[in-house]
Each structure stands twice: as structure tokens, then as C-alpha cells.
Design an enzyme around this catalytic site. Structure first.
Site, mmCIF file in Angstrom:
data_model
loop_
_atom_site.group_PDB
_atom_site.id
_atom_site.type_symbol
_atom_site.label_atom_id
_atom_site.label_comp_id
_atom_site.label_asym_id
_atom_site.label_seq_id
_atom_site.Cartn_x
_atom_site.Cartn_y
_atom_site.Cartn_z
ATOM 1 N N LYS A 177 0.844 -1.200 0.000
ATOM 2 C CA LYS A 177 0.000 0.000 0.000
ATOM 3 C C LYS A 177 0.877 1.247 0.000
ATOM 4 O O LYS A 177 1.469 1.607 1.005
ATOM 5 C CB LYS A 177 -0.931 0.032 1.222
ATOM 6 C CG LYS A 177 -1.974 1.128 1.065
ATOM 7 C CD LYS A 177 -2.502 1.621 2.385
ATOM 8 C CE LYS A 177 -2.169 3.025 2.745
ATOM 9 N NZ LYS A 177 -2.175 4.069 1.747
ATOM 10 N N GLY A 230 6.406 5.496 8.161
ATOM 11 C CA GLY A 230 5.514 6.657 8.198
ATOM 12 C C GLY A 230 5.651 7.380 9.514
ATOM 13 O O GLY A 230 6.670 7.269 10.206
ATOM 14 N N THR A 234 0.886 7.229 13.496
ATOM 15 C CA THR A 234 0.332 6.102 12.722
ATOM 16 C C THR A 234 0.983 4.794 13.154
ATOM 17 O O THR A 234 0.315 3.768 13.319
ATOM 18 C CB THR A 234 0.570 6.302 11.206
ATOM 19 O OG1 THR A 234 0.254 7.633 10.860
ATOM 20 C CG2 THR A 234 -0.250 5.340 10.387
ATOM 21 N N GLU A 252 9.323 1.994 10.916
ATOM 22 C CA GLU A 252 10.316 3.047 10.639
ATOM 23 C C GLU A 252 9.567 4.366 10.731
ATOM 24 O O GLU A 252 8.725 4.668 9.879
ATOM 25 C CB GLU A 252 10.896 2.866 9.229
ATOM 26 C CG GLU A 252 11.623 1.553 9.013
ATOM 27 C CD GLU A 252 12.936 1.487 9.764
ATOM 28 O OE1 GLU A 252 13.434 2.533 10.210
ATOM 29 O OE2 GLU A 252 13.456 0.373 9.936
ATOM 30 N N CYS A 286 12.861 11.793 6.526
ATOM 31 C CA CYS A 286 12.915 11.444 7.954
ATOM 32 C C CYS A 286 14.304 11.672 8.527
ATOM 33 O O CYS A 286 14.466 11.877 9.723
ATOM 34 C CB CYS A 286 12.500 9.997 8.133
ATOM 35 S SG CYS A 286 13.471 8.875 7.116
ATOM 36 N N GLU A 388 8.473 16.790 15.364
ATOM 37 C CA GLU A 388 8.898 16.695 13.968
ATOM 38 C C GLU A 388 8.080 17.674 13.129
ATOM 39 O O GLU A 388 6.851 17.605 13.123
ATOM 40 C CB GLU A 388 8.694 15.264 13.458
ATOM 41 C CG GLU A 388 9.242 15.070 12.053
ATOM 42 C CD GLU A 388 8.948 13.678 11.486
ATOM 43 O OE1 GLU A 388 7.801 13.219 11.595
ATOM 44 O OE2 GLU A 388 9.880 13.063 10.933
#
Ligand code: NAD
Length: 485
Positions: A177, A230, A234, A252, A286, A388
Site C-alpha cells: 500500500k 511513516g 500512525t 520506521e 525522515c 517533527e
């Protein structure tokens, strides 16, 4: 709702490009213009059930195929993408808003090398053997059968293949996905799967929203392993649901990475390295270094030089090869980043450069652009320095000595990456050992050897990917024990 004139993206299930069972689509924007230019399947459980059924059917074929044959098919897919590199790079640029030059030099080539690297690494998977007085044991690494991957929008094809490739190479059939924000290059990849030689059902791509199809993947009883990249929020949700169902989950997640500049660093490379770490991909990696820690003795000089280079970034049409800063990926994300710039002001930060949304002329006049922004004067514990932001926004903080640099570097809930700049080998070793992050770069940033472990500490993730770790994640280890002869 998207208009009928736009290109419709399709799911890829059981070797066929198919519309979503519901017939529902949503619009996909080009962030450099803000215009919808394609439609994305709003897939749901029905699509997922079809994909899982196709994957289950294909599982014995793929699992039992010799590793060399699987590798050949993956290499063919890599070659087919390579033949269309320009097309893929342009599509990534339009879908994400990142500069075309970056798509050509990083995103698409790395997507191709992910497939090639894991195709070959898959052939080298080995087990262990143990001899004792009475027993001889050996281990087998066997695929789960059906696994899922869920990937984000910031490096769309790169991270899609980073997960897909080890899952396939280790003998699994995959439900992949991609992000609903940037589905185009994953769709393009799926259109090449048949020509590459994948048996129907081995590779399935289901498009759609995280809360719908993503959540359905997380709770599906026939998907025992999920690799996710992500956001931390989440990831926590997926981990919560998945772990209750005893699934194997790799996470991750986000980062708030320090770039640490000591006064014995090589000036030019440290300065350029810090700018690249701050603003590559509009700060939407990231691994970007969003907190720049500079030794007090060189702070003022470094700050002024850094601000000058930040201000010299060429923000503009991502399709223009001279552009170094493209569009922010969506209106919602631009609002989030602008919200953090306002928060920094409220927290007492001084904006040294940038700080505003940019309005372009011509083709991109309705696009989502933000000036590269540098902030100083904030303490380590304020929200701007803790959360972040994931945009072209960095803070500068001075430090006096190694201990203080390490304390500042470790002062957030994240622990993904750090880069340190010093000419002292001893200091580099010492600081690298004491920074809490999955990777520490010394006098460089974002260099990768795909064989090395990759992942985050603290809120930046659970588990490691990269090289054999990724192949191990997608396999179950079995011990076979027999009497010694
Ligand atoms: P996101 O968490 O919003 O979405 C990532 C993926 O998860 C998308 O495919 C999305 O559809 C899906 N998703 C969303 N909600 C879901 C749910 N409830 N259940 C299942 N799936 C769901 O992240 P994003 O905004 O696409 O990406 C940016 C984030 O990714 C940043 O935090 C960034 O740091 C992180 N990131 C981490 C790494 C890493 O390697 N550690 C790499 C790239 C990006």
C-alpha cells in the site's frame, strides 16, 4: 470528488489492473499547482480480501520457485523501470512536488537499486548449524506466505521498493500500500509486473486512504507481518492493533535529527553538509537534520554563513532543472509546517531567514511553497525543538562542549539519525557512541550502504531494516534438530 477527465489509477490484484470494488475514487493533486490531475482508488476490505486471496493462491508457486528465478524476475522489473527512468522521474516530481533533478539523481535510481540489491541478497540467505554431542541442528528461513507493506509520501518509489523488494526476494507474496498522497510511481511499477514475469498474485498493490485500506491491512487475520514506514502516531496505532493480533511489525517512524558542528570541523563540507541535511526534499526526509547544534566558538560565523546559503536556495517549479527547493507535498502539510513557524515565533524564536509561504508566478502560482526557514533563540525543550516539523525549517542552537552537544542531541523523544562534523577521530568515536540514534554519520549525511541495519531508537521505530535484517524480518526461522551421527 475528482472530475471524470483525470487519469484513473488502478489497483493491481491477481495480476490484473482493476478498479476498486466500491467504484469510489478521490483526487490526487500536483502540489506545485494545487490542481487535481489523477484519481486514486478509495479501496476497502473487499479489495483487500481479493488481494489476500490472490496472494494466498500464488504463495506456493513463488515460495517454491528457485531464488535465482525470483531474482531474475526482480532484475527484469528493475530493468523495465530503468528503461523508463525519465518517465518515472517526471511522474514522481509531479506527484510529490520534489525537484525533478532529485527524482533523477536519487529517488528513481535508488528505487531501481533497491530491487537489484534485494534480488541478489535474497539468493544469499543462509541458515545456521549447531553440532553437539547428541544433536545436530540447523535452521531454515522460510517466508510467511503473504505479507504487507505500507509506505509514506516523502520518498514514494524509493520507500515502496525498499519494503517490497526484500518481501519478494525472501519468497513472500505481497500486498503493498503506497501513500494515497503519492500513488503514481507505485501504480506505474505495477503496470510492469506482468512483463517482468511475476506470476499473478505475487505482487498486489492496493491504493487508498490510511484510515480505510491501511487500517484494514493492519487488522486482516491473514496478513501475519507488516512493514511500515511513516509517522510515529500512525506507527503507534498499527503497532497497537497488530501486536494484539500477534503480527510481526517493523516500524520506521519520524525523526528530529541533530546536525552537530564542532569547531574543528572542515568548514566548507560541514556548512554544505548541514544545508543539504536541512533542506533536501524541502526538509521532508525522515533523516533531515532539523536541529543544528554549533559549537559556541564558531556559532556566529557559522550561523551567518548558513543563513546566507539557506537564502540562496532556488525555490521554484519542480520541473525546472535549476530548482533546488520544490513544493511542499500538500496544502494540509503546508499548513502544518506554517503552523510550526508561527509556533516558533510564539515560543520566542527569531526567524533569521524565510518564514513565509511563497507565491510563484506562472504555472506554479497556486502551488504550495515555503521559504527555507532558519530560526534561533529557542531552548531545547520547546515544542519547535521537540516535535517533527518535516519541512524546510531548522533551528540553530549553540553548545559549549562535547557533553552539552550530546545532551542537546539526545534531548528529544526521537532517535533516528544524527550527523556530526569534526576532524578529531577520537571525538567522532566518542560522540557517535553516546548519541541515541539508529545511525550516526561522521562528516557526511545520508550516505547509505544498503547492507547496513537501518532504523530508529525511541519514538523513531521498532526493529531494523536494511540488508539481511529486512530479509530476516520477512521470514520465519525454523530449527531442525536430529540425533548426531
Ligand atoms: P503517515 O503515517 O501519515 O502515512 C504513512 C502510510 O501509512 C501511508 O501509506 C498512509 O496511508 C498509511 N496510514 C495512515 N494511517 C493509517 C492507519 N491508521 N493504519 C494503517 N495505515 C495508515 O506518514 P506520511 O505523512 O505519509 O509520512 C511522513 C512521516 O513518515 C514522517 O513522520 C517521517 O519522518 C516518516 N518517515 C520515516 C522514515 C524512516 O525510515 N524512519 C522514512 C520516511 C518517512
Amino acid at each position: 470528488m475528482a472530475g471524470a477527465k483525470h487519469k484513473k489509477i488502478m489497483n493491481f490484484i491477481g495480476g490484473e489492473l482493476v478498479p476498486p470494488a466500491s467504484g469510489d475514487y478521490f483526487g490526487n493533486e500536483d502540489p506545485s499547482t494545487g490542481h487535481i490531475y489523477s484519481e486514486v482508488p478509495d479501496s476497502d476490505e473487499k479489495d483487500l480480501d481479493a488481494a489476500v486471496a490472490a496472494a494466498e493462491k500464488a504463495a506456493p508457486v513463488w515460495k517454491n520457485m528457485p531464488g535465482e528465478s525470483r531474482a531474475e524476475i526482480m532484475h527484469k522489473l528493475a530493468a523495465l523501470i530503468e528503461q523508463r527512468q525519465d518517465e518515472f522521474a517526471r511522474a514522481e516530481c509531479i506527484d510529490n512536488g520534489k525537484p525533478l533533478s532529485l527524482c533523477k539523481s536519487v529517488d528513481i535510481p535508488r528505487g531501481i537499486s533497491n530491487l537489484r540489491f534485494f534480488a541478489d541478497a535474497g539468493k544469499d540467505m543462509t541458515g545456521e548449524s549447531f553440532r553437539a554431542d547428541k544433536t545436530f541442528s540447523y535452521t531454515l528461513r522460510q517466508p510467511f506466505g503473504v505479507v504487507a507493506t505500507i509506505s509514506p509520501w516523502n520518498l514514494p518509489l524509493l520507500l515502496f521498493t525498499w519494503k517490497l523488494a526484500p518481501a519478494l526476494a525472501s519468497g513472500n507474496c505481497v500486498i503493498a500500500k503506497p501513500s494515497e498522497v503519492t500513488p503514481m510511481t507505485a501504480y506505474m511499477l505495477s503496470t510492469l509486473a506482468e512483463e517482468a514475469g511475476f506470476p499473478p498474485g505475487v505482487l498486489n498493490v492496493v491504493h487508498g486512504k490510511g484510515a480505510r485500506i491501511g487500517a484494514a491491512i493492519t487488522r486482516h487475520p491473514k496478513i501475519p507481518a507488516i512493514s511500515f514506514t511513516g509517522g510515529t502516531v500512525t506507527g503507534r496505532e498499527i503497532y497497537g492493533t497488530g501486536s494484539r493480533l500477534l503480527k510481526k511489525i517493523s516500524l520506521e517512524l519520524g525523526g528530529k535529527n541533530p546536525t552537530v558542528i564542532f569547531d574543528d570541523a572542515k568548514w566548507d563540507s560541514a556548512l554544505k553538509g548541514a544545508v543539504a541535511a536541512a533542506f533536501t526534499n524541502q526538509g521532508q526526509i525522515c533523516l533531515c537534520g532539523s536541529r543544528i547544534l554549533v559549537q559556541q566558538t564558531i556559532y556566529t560565523k557559522f550561523r551567518d554563513a548558513f543563513v546566507k546559503l539557506a537564502g540562496a536556495q532556488k525555490v521554484g517549479d519542480p520541473l525546472d532543472e535549476a530548482t533546488t527547493q520544490g513544493a511542499i507535498v500538500s496544502h494540509a502539510h503546508m499548513d502544518k509546517v506554517m503552523g510550526y513557524i508561527n509556533l516558533a515565533r510564539e515560543e520566542g524564536g527569531e526567524i533569521l531567514c524565510g518564514g513565509k509561504r511563497l507565491f510563484m508566478k506562472g504555472r506554479c502560482k497556486t502551488g504550495y511553497f515555503i521559504e527555507p526557514t532558519v530560526i534561533e533563540g529557542l531552548g531545547a525543550s520547546c515544542r519547535t525543538n521537540q516535535e517533527e516539523i518535516f519541512g524546510p525549517v531548522v533551528t540553530l542552537m549553540p553548545f559549549r562542549n562535547e557533553d552539552e552537544a550530546i545532551a542537546l542531541a539526545n534531548s528529544t523523544p526521537y532517535g533516528l539519525a544524527a550527523s556530526i562534523w569534526t576532524e578529531s577521530k577520537e571525538r567522532a568515536r566518542n560522540v557517535a557512541a553516546r548519541i541515541d540514534s539508529g545511525i550516526v554519520w561522521v562528516n557526511c549525511w545520508n550516505l547509505r550502504d544498503l547492507r547496513t541495519p537501518f532504523g530508529g531508537m525511541k519514538n523513531s521505530g521498532v526493529g531494523r531494516e536494511g540488508g539481511f535484517r529486512a530479509l530476516e524480518f520477512f521470514t520465519e526461522e525454523k530449527t531442525v534438530c536430529q540425533p548426531a551421527v
